[in-house]
Enzyme design. Sequence first.
Site, mmCIF file in Angstrom:
data_model
loop_
_atom_site.group_PDB
_atom_site.id
_atom_site.type_symbol
_atom_site.label_atom_id
_atom_site.label_comp_id
_atom_site.label_asym_id
_atom_site.label_seq_id
_atom_site.Cartn_x
_atom_site.Cartn_y
_atom_site.Cartn_z
ATOM 1 N N LYS A 52 -9.468 -11.199 3.178
ATOM 2 C CA LYS A 52 -9.153 -10.864 1.780
ATOM 3 C C LYS A 52 -7.761 -10.250 1.667
ATOM 4 O O LYS A 52 -7.177 -9.810 2.669
ATOM 5 C CB LYS A 52 -10.210 -9.881 1.254
ATOM 6 C CG LYS A 52 -10.247 -8.539 1.996
ATOM 7 C CD LYS A 52 -11.506 -7.747 1.642
ATOM 8 C CE LYS A 52 -11.535 -6.412 2.382
ATOM 9 N NZ LYS A 52 -12.832 -5.721 2.213
ATOM 10 N N ARG A 150 -21.612 1.087 -4.376
ATOM 11 C CA ARG A 150 -20.500 0.286 -4.852
ATOM 12 C C ARG A 150 -21.158 -1.004 -5.302
ATOM 13 O O ARG A 150 -21.941 -0.982 -6.240
ATOM 14 C CB ARG A 150 -19.455 0.135 -3.740
ATOM 15 C CG ARG A 150 -18.089 -0.230 -4.250
ATOM 16 C CD ARG A 150 -17.042 -0.232 -3.150
ATOM 17 N NE ARG A 150 -17.327 -1.165 -2.059
ATOM 18 C CZ ARG A 150 -16.469 -1.460 -1.094
ATOM 19 N NH1 ARG A 150 -15.264 -0.893 -1.061
ATOM 20 N NH2 ARG A 150 -16.777 -2.307 -0.147
ATOM 21 N N TYR A 272 17.957 11.440 -3.017
ATOM 22 C CA TYR A 272 17.459 11.833 -4.346
ATOM 23 C C TYR A 272 16.840 13.225 -4.307
ATOM 24 O O TYR A 272 16.106 13.566 -3.362
ATOM 25 C CB TYR A 272 16.375 10.864 -4.812
ATOM 26 C CG TYR A 272 16.870 9.574 -5.373
ATOM 27 C CD1 TYR A 272 17.745 9.547 -6.464
ATOM 28 C CD2 TYR A 272 16.449 8.364 -4.835
ATOM 29 C CE1 TYR A 272 18.185 8.333 -6.993
ATOM 30 C CE2 TYR A 272 16.874 7.153 -5.354
ATOM 31 C CZ TYR A 272 17.737 7.148 -6.435
ATOM 32 O OH TYR A 272 18.157 5.959 -6.954
ATOM 33 N N MET A 325 13.807 3.182 -3.056
ATOM 34 C CA MET A 325 13.181 1.860 -3.170
ATOM 35 C C MET A 325 13.640 0.909 -2.071
ATOM 36 O O MET A 325 12.853 0.177 -1.478
ATOM 37 C CB MET A 325 13.491 1.249 -4.542
ATOM 38 C CG MET A 325 12.791 -0.086 -4.759
ATOM 39 S SD MET A 325 13.278 -0.869 -6.294
ATOM 40 C CE MET A 325 12.503 0.179 -7.493
HETATM 41 C C1 LIG Z 1 -13.270 -5.317 3.502
HETATM 42 C C2 LIG Z 1 -14.672 -5.435 3.953
HETATM 43 C C3 LIG Z 1 -14.968 -5.621 5.319
HETATM 44 C C4 LIG Z 1 -13.914 -5.505 6.409
HETATM 45 O O1 LIG Z 1 -13.740 -4.128 6.664
HETATM 46 P P1 LIG Z 1 -12.752 -3.560 7.783
HETATM 47 O O2 LIG Z 1 -12.988 -2.085 7.701
HETATM 48 O O3 LIG Z 1 -11.373 -3.929 7.370
HETATM 49 O O4 LIG Z 1 -13.135 -4.143 9.077
HETATM 50 C C5 LIG Z 1 -16.294 -5.880 5.665
HETATM 51 N N1 LIG Z 1 -17.267 -5.901 4.733
HETATM 52 C C6 LIG Z 1 -17.028 -5.682 3.411
HETATM 53 C C7 LIG Z 1 -18.153 -5.717 2.445
HETATM 54 C C8 LIG Z 1 -15.721 -5.428 2.980
HETATM 55 O O5 LIG Z 1 -15.484 -5.176 1.689
#
Ligand SMILES: *Cc1c(COP(=O)(O)O)cnc(C)c1O
Length: 384
Positions: A52, A150, A272, A325
């Site tokens: 992702k 969640r 800055y 930046m």
């Molecule tokens: C992002 C995610 C993972 C991967 O987690 P890592 O800590 O990056 O290994 C696995 N399962 C779910 C549901 C996630 O949202």
Amino acid sequence: MSGAAARPQNPGPAGNDTHQTAILTIDLGALAQNYRDLRERARPAECAAVVKADAYGLGMAQAAAVLWRTGCRTYFVATIGEAIDLRTLLPEAKIYVLNGLMAGTAAAFHAYNLRPVLNSAREVREWAGYCTHVREALPCAVHLDTGMNRLGLSAADIDEIISIADLWQTVALSLVVSHLACADDCAHAKNAQQRARFDVLRAMFPDAPASLANSAGILLGRDYHYDLVRPGVALYGGHPQRQGESPFRSVVHLMGRILQIRDAEIGETVGYGATRTLDRPTRIAVVSAGYADGLFRALSAGDGETGLTGYLGPYPAPILGRVSMDLISVDVTDVPEAFCQRGAWVELLGPNVSAHAMAAQAGTIDYEVLTSLGNRASRRYIGS
Ligand SMILES: *Cc1c(COP(=O)(O)O)cnc(C)c1O
């Protein structure tokens, strides 16, 4: 330093491209090695890959190609848009969409052969409705909430769906998942609590492969591996645990280039806000990378503070004042002149500066370091 080791690292990884100002090197060989390492740790469970957010900012197209060649067959993304992109790259992969089924998207999942991770009773019913409509039991996962609050089916959701007759003939349940809230702390009591809850809840479902562990969960040991593990950050060289040294290889190297070297007097200020007053005559190297390249402003160092430390070969070059930046200023007073010429490369992430160390310094986590690297630096993919 002895003669051979004391050679400046010039030219940098860019070779001779004179116009490059920052270079992000992504070591796909190290990524493949991390995948093999995770697969070994999880065996006999299957090792999937979470790609992702553009493979945590490193480039999903490049990462997925290497992971596929290394033998990875199951992938997780967050959104359906990411999944459609991945489908064009990997026509045969099993692709799960963690953020689940949004209203009206079932046909798109079907068209691209994607698997929703169903996160509520509502989503389960919609998927079942679609499967009935097309008269095909299409694969899906269900996500059981075991204490994170969640995404995922609540106890009430589970009661609701297990009372639906013939549901599991309608859909093809290919995976039951849950997600750990505190796996980065191996001593946390919640890990075992979630595992126990997962076992209770999944017993209410038909037999299907189970998955609980992200990267940190894999390090918790066999009891957490079930049938399939879902590492993300460890693949990309992040350290998934709060404690200790990372067992994984670093994948990302960020180099910035020295644009200018200047000498300033005691009592002058840098950057800055004039947050840093020099307490000695100081040689300053101005480096072409800043917060737009993922160097968080929290890595600044005003008076009495420490922030980012870059490296010129083996020599540390601590930041002076604020990250801007496009630029940072680093102290090269103690760096031999051969290492800090105009045009020299400064290591900002790499063997001397891990994503974990940078995250700790900035008050964040490896994940945010990786996903913040930005698109301005010239990218080099090596080791594929
Ligand atoms: C992002 C995610 C993972 C991967 O987690 P890592 O800590 O990056 O290994 C696995 N399962 C779910 C549901 C996630 O949202």
